[in-house]
Scaffold this motif. Structure first.
Motif, PDB file in Angstrom:
ATOM      1  N   THR A  18       0.547  -1.248  -0.130  1.00  0.00           N
ATOM      2  CA  THR A  18      -0.162  -0.040  -0.095  1.00  0.00           C
ATOM      3  C   THR A  18       0.913   1.169  -0.099  1.00  0.00           C
ATOM      4  N   ALA A  19       1.898   1.276   0.873  1.00  0.00           N
ATOM      5  CA  ALA A  19       2.889   2.343   1.015  1.00  0.00           C
ATOM      6  C   ALA A  19       3.440   2.726  -0.560  1.00  0.00           C
ATOM      7  N   ALA A  20       3.873   1.577  -1.160  1.00  0.00           N
ATOM      8  CA  ALA A  20       4.585   1.740  -2.468  1.00  0.00           C
ATOM      9  C   ALA A  20       3.404   2.304  -3.561  1.00  0.00           C
ATOM     10  N   ILE A  22       0.907   4.203  -3.009  1.00  0.00           N
ATOM     11  CA  ILE A  22       0.672   5.558  -2.677  1.00  0.00           C
ATOM     12  C   ILE A  22       1.752   6.426  -3.002  1.00  0.00           C
ATOM     13  N   TRP A  23       3.230   5.870  -2.776  1.00  0.00           N
ATOM     14  CA  TRP A  23       4.327   6.532  -3.338  1.00  0.00           C
ATOM     15  C   TRP A  23       4.084   6.759  -4.919  1.00  0.00           C
ATOM     16  N   HIS A  24       3.987   5.838  -5.572  1.00  0.00           N
ATOM     17  CA  HIS A  24       3.858   5.517  -7.063  1.00  0.00           C
ATOM     18  C   HIS A  24       2.863   6.786  -7.499  1.00  0.00           C
ATOM     19  N   PHE A  26       1.603   9.217  -6.127  1.00  0.00           N
ATOM     20  CA  PHE A  26       1.794  10.742  -5.404  1.00  0.00           C
ATOM     21  C   PHE A  26       3.189  11.311  -5.571  1.00  0.00           C
ATOM     22  N   ARG A  27       4.098  10.537  -6.289  1.00  0.00           N
ATOM     23  CA  ARG A  27       5.477  11.168  -6.340  1.00  0.00           C
ATOM     24  C   ARG A  27       5.637  12.001  -7.453  1.00  0.00           C
ATOM     25  N   GLU A  28       6.832  13.031  -7.159  1.00  0.00           N
ATOM     26  CA  GLU A  28       6.906  14.069  -8.224  1.00  0.00           C
ATOM     27  C   GLU A  28       7.663  13.460  -9.322  1.00  0.00           C
TER      28      GLU A  28
END
Length: 88
Positions: A18-20, A22-24, A26-28
């Motif tokens: 889940t964290a991965a 979300i990072w993917h 919302f990443r810049e």
């Protein structure tokens, strides 16, 4: 006899996945990631929020959004699907 994978392991793996994700999502990104090429046409990437935004011509929307169209003006709008409260 132990259960493999254990409940703790399963929860840890799910939290990491889940964290991965979300990072993917919302990443810049680099400026190159703001452009989309579809069937030979050059489109800009639409960046959704929880608020309705007009999708201007020449923009590509990511999957999973809510859409609405103003039939009187022909304008299209999109937003992220708002989180729904959990029913207990």
């Amino acid at each position: 006899m132990s259960n493999w994978p254990s409940r703790t392991t399963t929860i840890s793996v799910a939290a990491l996945a889940t964290a991965a994700l979300i990072w993917h999502l919302f990443r810049e990104g680099d400026d190159d990631e703001k452009d989309v090429f579809v069937k030979g046409s050059h489109l800009r990437r639409f960046v959704p929020t929880l608020e309705w935004q007009e999708v201007e011509e020449g923009f590509a929307c990511p999957p999973g959004l809510e859409y609405r169209m103003d039939l009187a003006s022909g304008r299209s709008f999109a937003r992220l699907v708002p989180p729904s409260p959990k029913n207990y």
